[in-house]
Design a protein around this motif. Sequence first.
Motif, PDB file in Angstrom:
ATOM      1  N   THR A  26       0.849  -1.196   0.000  1.00 40.92           N
ATOM      2  CA  THR A  26       0.000   0.000   0.000  1.00 40.92           C
ATOM      3  C   THR A  26       0.875   1.233   0.000  1.00 40.92           C
ATOM      4  OG1 THR A  26      -1.533  -1.213   1.422  1.00 40.92           O
ATOM      5  CG2 THR A  26      -1.909   1.143   1.198  1.00 40.92           C
ATOM      6  N   ASN A  27       0.509   2.173  -0.835  1.00 42.49           N
ATOM      7  CA  ASN A  27       1.215   3.463  -0.908  1.00 42.49           C
ATOM      8  C   ASN A  27       2.686   3.349  -1.284  1.00 42.49           C
ATOM      9  OD1 ASN A  27      -1.043   5.019  -0.309  1.00 42.49           O
ATOM     10  ND2 ASN A  27      -0.763   4.752   1.890  1.00 42.49           N
ATOM     11  N   TYR A  28       2.982   2.410  -2.151  1.00 46.21           N
ATOM     12  CA  TYR A  28       4.301   2.317  -2.751  1.00 46.21           C
ATOM     13  C   TYR A  28       4.140   2.456  -4.254  1.00 46.21           C
ATOM     14  CZ  TYR A  28       6.704   0.608   1.435  1.00 46.21           C
ATOM     15  OH  TYR A  28       7.251   0.488   2.676  1.00 46.21           O
ATOM     16  N   SER A  29       5.180   2.958  -4.871  1.00 43.51           N
ATOM     17  CA  SER A  29       5.221   3.014  -6.327  1.00 43.51           C
ATOM     18  C   SER A  29       6.491   2.284  -6.750  1.00 43.51           C
ATOM     19  CB  SER A  29       5.257   4.475  -6.797  1.00 43.51           C
ATOM     20  OG  SER A  29       5.284   4.537  -8.197  1.00 43.51           O
ATOM     21  N   PRO A  30       6.459   0.949  -6.702  1.00 42.11           N
ATOM     22  CA  PRO A  30       7.694   0.200  -6.916  1.00 42.11           C
ATOM     23  C   PRO A  30       8.068   0.046  -8.389  1.00 42.11           C
ATOM     24  CG  PRO A  30       5.896  -1.311  -6.473  1.00 42.11           C
ATOM     25  CD  PRO A  30       5.324   0.081  -6.400  1.00 42.11           C
ATOM     26  N   ALA A  31       9.358   0.158  -8.639  1.00 41.23           N
ATOM     27  CA  ALA A  31       9.876  -0.126  -9.975  1.00 41.23           C
ATOM     28  C   ALA A  31      10.059  -1.632 -10.130  1.00 41.23           C
ATOM     29  CB  ALA A  31      11.201   0.590 -10.187  1.00 41.23           C
ATOM     30  N   TYR A  32      10.251  -2.309  -9.007  1.00 38.84           N
ATOM     31  CA  TYR A  32      10.429  -3.750  -9.041  1.00 38.84           C
ATOM     32  C   TYR A  32      10.191  -4.303  -7.650  1.00 38.84           C
ATOM     33  CZ  TYR A  32      14.923  -2.703  -6.968  1.00 38.84           C
ATOM     34  OH  TYR A  32      15.895  -2.243  -6.138  1.00 38.84           O
ATOM     35  N   LEU A  33      10.134  -5.610  -7.584  1.00 42.40           N
ATOM     36  CA  LEU A  33       9.902  -6.294  -6.327  1.00 42.40           C
ATOM     37  C   LEU A  33      10.869  -7.474  -6.264  1.00 42.40           C
ATOM     38  CD1 LEU A  33       6.432  -6.911  -4.820  1.00 42.40           C
ATOM     39  CD2 LEU A  33       8.029  -8.823  -4.924  1.00 42.40           C
ATOM     40  N   THR A  69      -1.670  -3.451 -10.645  1.00 42.23           N
ATOM     41  CA  THR A  69      -3.039  -2.949 -10.470  1.00 42.23           C
ATOM     42  C   THR A  69      -3.598  -3.415  -9.135  1.00 42.23           C
ATOM     43  OG1 THR A  69      -3.373  -3.002 -12.855  1.00 42.23           O
ATOM     44  CG2 THR A  69      -5.347  -2.879 -11.474  1.00 42.23           C
ATOM     45  N   LEU A  70      -3.409  -4.684  -8.851  1.00 43.10           N
ATOM     46  CA  LEU A  70      -3.841  -5.244  -7.567  1.00 43.10           C
ATOM     47  C   LEU A  70      -2.874  -4.895  -6.442  1.00 43.10           C
ATOM     48  CD1 LEU A  70      -4.993  -8.867  -8.536  1.00 43.10           C
ATOM     49  CD2 LEU A  70      -6.432  -6.887  -8.006  1.00 43.10           C
ATOM     50  N   LYS A  71      -1.695  -4.402  -6.794  1.00 48.17           N
ATOM     51  CA  LYS A  71      -0.628  -4.105  -5.820  1.00 48.17           C
ATOM     52  C   LYS A  71      -0.286  -5.380  -5.049  1.00 48.17           C
ATOM     53  CE  LYS A  71      -2.002   0.718  -5.327  1.00 48.17           C
ATOM     54  NZ  LYS A  71      -1.072   1.187  -6.374  1.00 48.17           N
ATOM     55  N   GLN A  72       0.033  -6.410  -5.819  1.00 46.87           N
ATOM     56  CA  GLN A  72       0.261  -7.711  -5.204  1.00 46.87           C
ATOM     57  C   GLN A  72       1.282  -8.518  -5.993  1.00 46.87           C
ATOM     58  OE1 GLN A  72      -2.724 -11.091  -5.640  1.00 46.87           O
ATOM     59  NE2 GLN A  72      -2.977 -10.637  -3.458  1.00 46.87           N
ATOM     60  N   SER A  73       2.077  -9.296  -5.250  1.00 50.51           N
ATOM     61  CA  SER A  73       2.964 -10.275  -5.864  1.00 50.51           C
ATOM     62  C   SER A  73       2.663 -11.628  -5.240  1.00 50.51           C
ATOM     63  CB  SER A  73       4.419  -9.898  -5.617  1.00 50.51           C
ATOM     64  OG  SER A  73       5.291 -10.917  -6.103  1.00 50.51           O
ATOM     65  N   LEU A  74       2.683 -12.648  -6.072  1.00 49.52           N
ATOM     66  CA  LEU A  74       2.530 -14.019  -5.594  1.00 49.52           C
ATOM     67  C   LEU A  74       3.837 -14.754  -5.842  1.00 49.52           C
ATOM     68  CD1 LEU A  74      -1.035 -14.942  -6.931  1.00 49.52           C
ATOM     69  CD2 LEU A  74      -0.405 -14.101  -4.663  1.00 49.52           C
ATOM     70  N   ALA A  91      10.406  -7.749  -0.856  1.00 46.40           N
ATOM     71  CA  ALA A  91      11.001  -6.423  -0.671  1.00 46.40           C
ATOM     72  C   ALA A  91      10.719  -5.581  -1.898  1.00 46.40           C
ATOM     73  CB  ALA A  91      12.509  -6.541  -0.445  1.00 46.40           C
ATOM     74  N   LEU A  92      10.432  -4.324  -1.673  1.00 40.03           N
ATOM     75  CA  LEU A  92      10.237  -3.461  -2.823  1.00 40.03           C
ATOM     76  C   LEU A  92      10.813  -2.080  -2.552  1.00 40.03           C
ATOM     77  CD1 LEU A  92       7.610  -1.526  -1.995  1.00 40.03           C
ATOM     78  CD2 LEU A  92       6.379  -3.599  -2.549  1.00 40.03           C
ATOM     79  N   GLU A  93      11.149  -1.448  -3.635  1.00 42.06           N
ATOM     80  CA  GLU A  93      11.773  -0.139  -3.551  1.00 42.06           C
ATOM     81  C   GLU A  93      10.853   0.888  -4.164  1.00 42.06           C
ATOM     82  OE1 GLU A  93      16.077   0.493  -4.600  1.00 42.06           O
ATOM     83  OE2 GLU A  93      15.099   1.754  -6.090  1.00 42.06           O
ATOM     84  N   ASP A  94      10.588   1.906  -3.382  1.00 43.08           N
ATOM     85  CA  ASP A  94       9.732   2.965  -3.882  1.00 43.08           C
ATOM     86  C   ASP A  94      10.524   3.848  -4.843  1.00 43.08           C
ATOM     87  OD1 ASP A  94       6.941   4.396  -2.525  1.00 43.08           O
ATOM     88  OD2 ASP A  94       8.156   5.501  -3.969  1.00 43.08           O
ATOM     89  N   GLN A  95       9.928   4.144  -5.970  1.00 37.68           N
ATOM     90  CA  GLN A  95      10.617   4.967  -6.966  1.00 37.68           C
ATOM     91  C   GLN A  95      10.836   6.394  -6.489  1.00 37.68           C
ATOM     92  OE1 GLN A  95       9.437   4.429 -11.217  1.00 37.68           O
ATOM     93  NE2 GLN A  95       7.796   3.167 -10.382  1.00 37.68           N
ATOM     94  N   ARG A  96      10.156   6.759  -5.428  1.00 44.49           N
ATOM     95  CA  ARG A  96      10.266   8.146  -4.981  1.00 44.49           C
ATOM     96  C   ARG A  96      11.467   8.373  -4.070  1.00 44.49           C
ATOM     97  NH1 ARG A  96       4.024   8.032  -3.270  1.00 44.49           N
ATOM     98  NH2 ARG A  96       4.799   5.986  -2.644  1.00 44.49           N
ATOM     99  N   ASP A  97      11.838   7.349  -3.270  1.00 46.56           N
ATOM    100  CA  ASP A  97      12.965   7.585  -2.362  1.00 46.56           C
ATOM    101  C   ASP A  97      14.055   6.513  -2.435  1.00 46.56           C
ATOM    102  OD1 ASP A  97      11.072   6.573   0.629  1.00 46.56           O
ATOM    103  OD2 ASP A  97      11.884   5.394  -1.031  1.00 46.56           O
TER     104      ASP A  97
END
Lengths: 112, 114
Positions: A26-33, A69-74, A91-97
């Motif tokens: 939630t509230n992440y904008s990840p480039a990758y996971l 879209t679902l903000k989900q990884s399986l 783990a995910l990295e937010d593109q903003r920070d």
Amino acid sequence: SQKIEQNSEALNIQEGKTATLTCNYTNYSPAYLQWYRQDPGRGPVFLLLIRENEKEKRKERLKVTFDTTLKQSLFHITASQPADSATYLCALEDQRDYKLSFGAGTTVTVRA
Amino acid sequence: KAGVTQTPRYLIKTRGQQVTLSCSPISGHRSVSWYQQTPGQGLQFLFEYFSETQRNKGNFPGRFSGRQFSNSRSEMNVSTLELGDSALYLCASSLDGPKTYEQYFGPGTRLTVT
């Protein structure tokens, strides 16, 4: 606030079955996971990375899907073995920070 | 290639003391990140160093600091230790930082504050 949620319960499965782990954010904008495996008393070990424009990634018996879209990884472990017993972290990295954030992990136990 | 090494592996300190932990990254890796892992909070990002400069920082108080040397080795320091600082401290190295490459973690330093 930002949140990464993994399966809240530990996963106990029979050898040979497929384990499916979820990672919702939630509230992440990840480039990758990324997915990591951690054994007790040891540092995490990198398993797979999937980018935002990729739907699915495979490595041997592991498969990861990523739905922005679902903000989900399986994360799937097919034909599971007792040696797959461990805690799995997404783990995910937010593109903003550019900070890498981890979920709490899901502990998988594979019974022989 | 040798993996990421951390020293010491275990440490017991008293409240109010300070501690320095060391991390040697994989040869050729220029980025070193530090994380704190506790049962309650999980893995939390402390900071990242790249080419001797702190490139990113997590939400930890100023008592937590670090540095990186020209050979990419890194140290982190915690001053005025509190009981809540008891944790597994992990460092991870990567070629160019977490944003593009997977990270390789060391075995961690288990810090106990009494």
